[in-house]
Design an enzyme around this catalytic site. Structure first.
Site, PDB file in Angstrom:
ATOM      1  N   MET A  34       3.732   4.349  -7.198  1.00  0.00           N
ATOM      2  CA  MET A  34       4.490   3.336  -7.926  1.00  0.00           C
ATOM      3  C   MET A  34       3.562   2.312  -8.578  1.00  0.00           C
ATOM      4  O   MET A  34       2.625   1.811  -7.963  1.00  0.00           O
ATOM      5  CB  MET A  34       5.420   2.629  -6.938  1.00  0.00           C
ATOM      6  CG  MET A  34       6.148   1.415  -7.459  1.00  0.00           C
ATOM      7  SD  MET A  34       7.114   0.631  -6.131  1.00  0.00           S
ATOM      8  CE  MET A  34       5.824  -0.045  -5.088  1.00  0.00           C
ATOM      9  N   SER A 108       1.435   7.898  -2.158  1.00  0.00           N
ATOM     10  CA  SER A 108       2.655   7.127  -1.980  1.00  0.00           C
ATOM     11  C   SER A 108       3.851   7.935  -2.499  1.00  0.00           C
ATOM     12  O   SER A 108       4.025   9.078  -2.094  1.00  0.00           O
ATOM     13  CB  SER A 108       2.531   5.756  -2.648  1.00  0.00           C
ATOM     14  OG  SER A 108       3.529   4.878  -2.163  1.00  0.00           O
ATOM     15  N   GLN A 109       4.658   7.391  -3.424  1.00  0.00           N
ATOM     16  CA  GLN A 109       5.847   8.131  -3.856  1.00  0.00           C
ATOM     17  C   GLN A 109       5.490   9.468  -4.501  1.00  0.00           C
ATOM     18  O   GLN A 109       6.310  10.397  -4.518  1.00  0.00           O
ATOM     19  CB  GLN A 109       6.707   7.290  -4.796  1.00  0.00           C
ATOM     20  CG  GLN A 109       6.102   7.006  -6.158  1.00  0.00           C
ATOM     21  CD  GLN A 109       6.975   6.079  -7.010  1.00  0.00           C
ATOM     22  OE1 GLN A 109       7.798   5.309  -6.483  1.00  0.00           O
ATOM     23  NE2 GLN A 109       6.830   6.155  -8.321  1.00  0.00           N
ATOM     24  N   ASP A 227       0.214   0.066   7.970  1.00  0.00           N
ATOM     25  CA  ASP A 227       0.951  -0.021   6.712  1.00  0.00           C
ATOM     26  C   ASP A 227       1.950  -1.172   6.737  1.00  0.00           C
ATOM     27  O   ASP A 227       2.781  -1.270   7.639  1.00  0.00           O
ATOM     28  CB  ASP A 227       1.685   1.299   6.450  1.00  0.00           C
ATOM     29  CG  ASP A 227       1.979   1.532   4.982  1.00  0.00           C
ATOM     30  OD1 ASP A 227       2.429   0.585   4.315  1.00  0.00           O
ATOM     31  OD2 ASP A 227       1.746   2.650   4.499  1.00  0.00           O
ATOM     32  N   HIS A 283      -1.516   0.305   3.359  1.00  0.00           N
ATOM     33  CA  HIS A 283      -1.051   1.371   2.473  1.00  0.00           C
ATOM     34  C   HIS A 283      -2.089   1.730   1.404  1.00  0.00           C
ATOM     35  O   HIS A 283      -2.524   0.869   0.628  1.00  0.00           O
ATOM     36  CB  HIS A 283       0.255   0.938   1.803  1.00  0.00           C
ATOM     37  CG  HIS A 283       0.990   2.053   1.131  1.00  0.00           C
ATOM     38  ND1 HIS A 283       1.505   3.129   1.817  1.00  0.00           N
ATOM     39  CD2 HIS A 283       1.303   2.267  -0.177  1.00  0.00           C
ATOM     40  CE1 HIS A 283       2.106   3.948   0.974  1.00  0.00           C
ATOM     41  NE2 HIS A 283       1.987   3.453  -0.237  1.00  0.00           N
TER      42      HIS A 283
END
Length: 300
Positions: A34, A108-109, A227, A283
């Site tokens: 993102m 991530s995404q 995270d 993260h």
């Protein structure tokens, strides 16, 4: 002539005679997270150069959704994920470098998006999937540390998710809503989530999804042990909150998805195809040394 022929085996024994060429590394496809883009020199551009330096000759495709880096970044917020996956499947199908198979690494995404590619688009074949901080059971609450923390865009996204994550308009036009998983609204999630509920077999069993995912050699999931961006962090290992509350979490092996084996994860686990890795840090915070020693072996 006889003397020359006799010398060949000796040269081979000494390691001076060229033997069969080493097999080339499989191509690598990368999908960013993102607010990022394909070619950001401090993120995906850095990863691409790092892989190419460590594995000379490897072909690396860093996915770009849109005609330029700005569109790519904007689409990570506002382009329907199902449309993004279709576009990526088209890109992969027409890339001549990938037709013999490729490894995939999502950040991530990008981790759950590449899993959707594996489940929906088996050609060309994905060999190994490496999910670096991907949220395979979704995420909930707060939208912490949105890129551009003080921007009006991030504030608007937070309010939109809190007020109407499962409305049709929001689902179709806000990426993060499409993997928003509220354990207090499980029925709304299963009924209205247009992306995550589909790829996680929440509304029925798509045997093709299951078959395609099980074709992976390895499904590697990296969880960041400190995270602060993903809630709950165990989603990075396919775990989640117990249904109906948002305090106690359960690992993948205790979820109905695993127990009913709706995606084949139980069978993959027993076959040694699931790899759960933990790394200290927040993260997407990791060192080059950790990447070299832990991730690169899956690409070679």
């Amino acid at each position: 002539m006889a003397a020359l022929m006799a010398a060949v085996p000796l040269l081979a024994l000494l390691g001076l005679c060229p033997g069969p060429a080493a097999a080339a590394a499989a191509p690598l496809v990368i999908w960013h997270g993102m607010g990022d883009s394909c070619c950001n020199p401090v993120s995906m551009g850095y990863i691409q150069k790092l892989v190419q330096k460590k594995i000379p000759g490897i072909y690396v495709l860093s996915l770009k959704i849109g005609s330029n880096m700005i569109q790519d970044m904007e689409n990570s917020f506002f382009m329907n994920v199902n449309d993004q996956v279709r576009e990526v499947c088209s890109q992969l199908a027409t890339d001549p470098h990938l037709q013999g198979g490729y490894n995939a690494m999502g950040f991530s995404q990008g981790g759950q998006f590449l899993r959707a590619v594996a489940q929906r688009c088996p050609a060309p074949p994905m060999l190994n999937l490496i999910s670096v901080g991907g949220q395979h059971q979704g995420r909930v609450y707060g939208f912490p540390r949105c890129p551009g923390e003080s921007s009006h865009l991030c504030d608007w996204i937070r309010k939109t998710l809190d007020l109407g994550a499962y409305t049709k308009k929001v689902q179709e036009h806000l990426v993060q809503a499409e993997y928003w998983h509220d354990p207090l609204k499980e029925e709304d999630y299963r009924k209205n989530s247009i992306f995550l509920a589909d790829i996680n077999q929440e509304r029925g069993i798509n045997e093709t999804y299951k078959k395609n995912l099980m074709a992976l050699k390895k499904f590697v999931m990296v969880k960041f042990l400190n995270d602060t961006m993903v809630d709950p962090p165990i989603s990075e290992w396919f775990g989640f909150y117990k249904s109906g509350q948002a305090k106690e979490t359960v690992p993948l092996q205790e979820t109905s998805l695993y127990k009913e084996d709706r995606l084949g994860l139980q069978e993959m686990d027993r076959a040694g195809k699931l790899v759960f890795l933990g790394v200290k840090g927040d993260h997407l915070h990791f060192s080059e040394e950790w990447f070299d020693s832990t991730i690169l072996p899956f690409l070679q």
